[in-house]
Design a protein around this motif. Structure first.
Motif, mmCIF file in Angstrom:
data_model
loop_
_atom_site.group_PDB
_atom_site.id
_atom_site.type_symbol
_atom_site.label_atom_id
_atom_site.label_comp_id
_atom_site.label_asym_id
_atom_site.label_seq_id
_atom_site.Cartn_x
_atom_site.Cartn_y
_atom_site.Cartn_z
ATOM 1 N N ASN A 52 -36.979 43.633 9.958
ATOM 2 C CA ASN A 52 -37.811 43.125 8.732
ATOM 3 C C ASN A 52 -37.325 41.250 8.530
ATOM 4 O OD1 ASN A 52 -35.171 42.461 7.456
ATOM 5 N ND2 ASN A 52 -34.990 44.572 6.703
ATOM 6 N N LYS A 53 -38.116 40.885 7.589
ATOM 7 C CA LYS A 53 -38.290 39.337 7.650
ATOM 8 C C LYS A 53 -36.960 38.891 7.289
ATOM 9 C CE LYS A 53 -40.696 35.816 5.427
ATOM 10 N NZ LYS A 53 -39.457 34.916 5.030
ATOM 11 N N GLU A 54 -36.111 39.659 6.136
ATOM 12 C CA GLU A 54 -34.831 39.209 5.690
ATOM 13 C C GLU A 54 -33.884 39.181 6.718
ATOM 14 O OE1 GLU A 54 -36.478 41.431 3.953
ATOM 15 O OE2 GLU A 54 -37.424 39.561 2.741
ATOM 16 N N ARG A 55 -33.628 39.957 7.614
ATOM 17 C CA ARG A 55 -32.792 40.178 8.829
ATOM 18 C C ARG A 55 -33.011 39.088 9.708
ATOM 19 N NH1 ARG A 55 -31.855 46.262 10.534
ATOM 20 N NH2 ARG A 55 -30.382 45.506 11.260
ATOM 21 N N ALA A 56 -34.450 38.787 9.818
ATOM 22 C CA ALA A 56 -34.920 37.726 10.812
ATOM 23 C C ALA A 56 -34.595 36.462 10.176
ATOM 24 C CB ALA A 56 -36.591 37.797 11.164
ATOM 25 N N ASP A 57 -34.611 36.222 8.894
ATOM 26 C CA ASP A 57 -34.242 34.810 8.314
ATOM 27 C C ASP A 57 -32.865 34.631 8.667
ATOM 28 O OD1 ASP A 57 -36.711 34.144 7.465
ATOM 29 O OD2 ASP A 57 -36.418 34.792 5.366
ATOM 30 N N LEU A 58 -31.915 35.619 8.618
ATOM 31 C CA LEU A 58 -30.476 35.334 9.138
ATOM 32 C C LEU A 58 -30.245 34.770 10.453
ATOM 33 C CD1 LEU A 58 -28.634 38.513 7.666
ATOM 34 C CD2 LEU A 58 -28.304 36.028 6.735
ATOM 35 N N LEU A 59 -30.918 35.377 11.404
ATOM 36 C CA LEU A 59 -30.859 34.835 12.582
ATOM 37 C C LEU A 59 -31.737 33.556 13.040
ATOM 38 C CD1 LEU A 59 -31.573 38.274 14.444
ATOM 39 C CD2 LEU A 59 -29.597 36.747 14.829
ATOM 40 N N ARG A 60 -32.620 33.444 11.942
ATOM 41 C CA ARG A 60 -33.460 32.042 12.254
ATOM 42 C C ARG A 60 -32.663 30.985 11.713
ATOM 43 N NH1 ARG A 60 -38.934 33.041 11.209
ATOM 44 N NH2 ARG A 60 -38.304 34.352 9.363
ATOM 45 N N ARG A 61 -31.562 31.111 10.610
ATOM 46 C CA ARG A 61 -30.878 30.068 10.364
ATOM 47 C C ARG A 61 -30.062 29.655 11.308
ATOM 48 N NH1 ARG A 61 -30.579 27.354 5.893
ATOM 49 N NH2 ARG A 61 -28.670 26.112 5.950
ATOM 50 N N PHE A 62 -29.390 30.398 12.092
ATOM 51 C CA PHE A 62 -28.487 30.208 13.355
ATOM 52 C C PHE A 62 -29.297 29.167 14.173
ATOM 53 C CE2 PHE A 62 -26.320 34.102 12.029
ATOM 54 C CZ PHE A 62 -25.099 33.665 11.551
ATOM 55 N N LEU A 63 -30.350 29.495 14.576
ATOM 56 C CA LEU A 63 -31.428 28.809 15.408
ATOM 57 C C LEU A 63 -31.584 27.442 14.684
ATOM 58 C CD1 LEU A 63 -33.831 31.459 16.671
ATOM 59 C CD2 LEU A 63 -31.899 30.687 17.689
ATOM 60 N N TYR A 64 -31.917 27.520 13.364
ATOM 61 C CA TYR A 64 -32.415 26.086 12.777
ATOM 62 C C TYR A 64 -31.186 25.100 12.974
ATOM 63 C CZ TYR A 64 -32.167 23.018 8.831
ATOM 64 O OH TYR A 64 -31.683 22.142 7.924
ATOM 65 N N GLU A 65 -29.925 25.527 12.886
ATOM 66 C CA GLU A 65 -28.673 25.078 12.877
ATOM 67 C C GLU A 65 -28.160 24.779 14.270
ATOM 68 O OE1 GLU A 65 -26.127 27.332 10.440
ATOM 69 O OE2 GLU A 65 -26.715 26.652 8.470
ATOM 70 N N LYS A 66 -28.769 25.371 15.431
ATOM 71 C CA LYS A 66 -28.258 25.256 16.593
ATOM 72 C C LYS A 66 -27.164 25.686 17.021
ATOM 73 C CE LYS A 66 -31.670 21.590 17.779
ATOM 74 N NZ LYS A 66 -32.907 22.456 17.493
ATOM 75 N N ASN A 67 -26.931 26.744 16.097
ATOM 76 C CA ASN A 67 -25.636 27.411 16.287
ATOM 77 C C ASN A 67 -25.583 28.497 17.102
ATOM 78 O OD1 ASN A 67 -23.210 28.592 15.873
ATOM 79 N ND2 ASN A 67 -23.304 28.634 13.725
ATOM 80 N N TYR A 68 -25.653 28.356 18.472
ATOM 81 C CA TYR A 68 -25.726 29.571 19.380
ATOM 82 C C TYR A 68 -24.634 30.406 19.322
ATOM 83 C CZ TYR A 68 -29.731 26.289 20.100
ATOM 84 O OH TYR A 68 -30.776 25.314 20.069
#
Ligand SMILES: N[C@@H](Cc1c[nH]c[nH+]1)C(=O)O
Length: 396
Positions: free
Chosen positions: A178-194
């Motif tokens: 779902n979108k909420e769980r995807a948003d959590l992961l997307r946030r790491f990508l946005y911060e480039k926090n791999y």
């Protein structure tokens, strides 16, 4: 005024000293000329806008907005972004102009900062918006123009990373559900926090195959060959469609002769939530932060009741100046120092030199404390001092 604040500037605000001023002016002129040659027309919009109109659409966090109140009690914001004001402009003042519309701008933007020493809270951005064209050709035009603008400004070694919101979204939602769980992961990508991304995956209740697929996303950065690997990862039609677009985009950019500037970054996520398709970001060798970015935003214009697909980019002029360094050689400056009795003669002399294009400071000797120190700042000093017949000045 309290003594404490006399020399202080509000958080994140900067002064621009003469050298940087000249460098920015030169970069701006070059880039504007490039944009105009591609048929983009320059516009200006107000520094303040209604919060309800622009603040909400700008996709900038509320805490980053500078807010103020007008005399009627409406909340205003200092514009944090030019894309939303241009969407407003296209849907109002330019309502009768047919799509596609090509506009350019260079404007100061305002984004409040929480700490000193970080990013500036006011900075100049130069960019374009191509509104009313949803083709891959439009994506390629925008990216090619960004690259040519940077080249023309004098930036030498840089890379433009291209990703796609549709690909990341499809893959994340497909795997985590779902979108909420995807948003959590997307946030790491946005911060480039791999690192954070990987450890978050470990804690998720997913099959090991799906965990591998998520980790696989992080590897999708590099050349054209990545498309094949990405195709295996993305199972959904949305993901496949995004990849088809990117393949075509790559081909067009090759046709422009610019593929050496391009890398593919399929985990690229940008800070603006209005992006819907292709996104891109530019890195130069000199800086640790991207100096510009852009992307496709096909749903923003409908908020202003003139639906259109659109794409654009913005380059930070301060960061570009930092990456390129000083581009303008210091100008030759002369100083005419005169004593009062020969003032008229000195004025004439300065006027004549200025009419010949020289930079001339005209300085009354009685107004200077330390002539030697002042002299050091000029390439030439012309003394018009002491009693003498007209035209017969001492010259050193
Ligand atoms: N407004 C975006 C850049 C952009 C222009 N057009 C599309 N994107 C930014 O400030 O990052």
């Amino acid at each position: 005024m309290s003594k404490l604040f006399m020399f202080e500037k509000p958080l994140g605000m900067r002064d621009t000293l003469p050298e940087l001023y000249e460098t920015k002016k030169q970069l701006r002129t070059e880039i504007v000329n490039e944009m105009k040659q591609w048929g983009y027309q320059m516009v200006e919009t107000p520094t303040v806008e209604y919060y309800d109109t622009i603040g909400a659409s700008s996709a900038i966090l509320d805490q980053q907005l500078f807010k103020l109140m007008d005399s009627q009690g409406y909340t205003l914001v200092l514009r944090p972004d030019m894309t939303a004001p241009i969407a407003r402009l296209v849907s109002s003042s330019l309502k009768t102009e047919a799509y596609p519309i090509r506009l350019g701008y260079h404007s100061n933007l305002f984004r409040a900062q929480q700490h000193e020493g970080g990013r500036p809270a006011e900075f100049e951005q130069i960019g374009v918006e191509l509104i009313g064209d949803g083709t891959v050709s439009a994506d390629a035009e925008t990216i090619a123009l960004m690259i040519e603008s940077l080249k023309r400004a004098g930036l030498e070694s840089f890379k433009l990373a291209i990703g796609h919101v549709g690909f990341v979204d499809a893959l994340l939602v497909d795997i985590v559900g779902n979108k909420e769980r995807a948003d959590l992961l997307r946030r790491f990508l946005y911060e480039k926090n791999y690192v954070g991304f990987r450890s978050h995956i470990k804690g998720l209740n997913l099959s090991s195959i799906d965990k591998k697929r998520l980790e696989g996303l992080l590897k999708l950065r590099g050349g054209q060959h990545l498309f094949n690997e990405a195709e295996k990862l993305a199972e959904s039609e949305q993901g496949q469609a995004a990849l088809r677009e990117l393949r075509e985009l790559w081909d067009v950019l090759e046709q422009y002769g610019l593929s050496q500037y391009i890398t593919i970054d399929l985990n690229l996520v940008l800070h603006m939530s209005y992006y819907t398709g292709t996104v891109f970001e530019v890195y130069s060798q000199e800086l640790g932060v991207p100096l510009g970015s852009g992307g496709r935003y096909d749903e923003l214009l409908q908020q202003f009741h003139r639906p259109a697909q659109a794409i654009g980019f913005g380059v930070r002029l301060d960061l570009l100046a930092e990456a390129i360094g000083q581009t303008v050689p210091p100008e030759r400056r002369q100083c005419v120092i005169f004593s009062r009795e020969r003032r008229n003669e000195a004025i004439e002399r300065a006027q004549k030199l200025r009419s010949e294009g020289e930079i001339v400071v005209l300085q009354d000797l009685a107004g200077v404390d330390n002539v030697d120190q002042m002299s050091d700042e000029y390439d030439e000093i012309i003394y018009v001092i002491g009693k003498s017949k007209r035209g017969d000045s001492a010259h050193e």
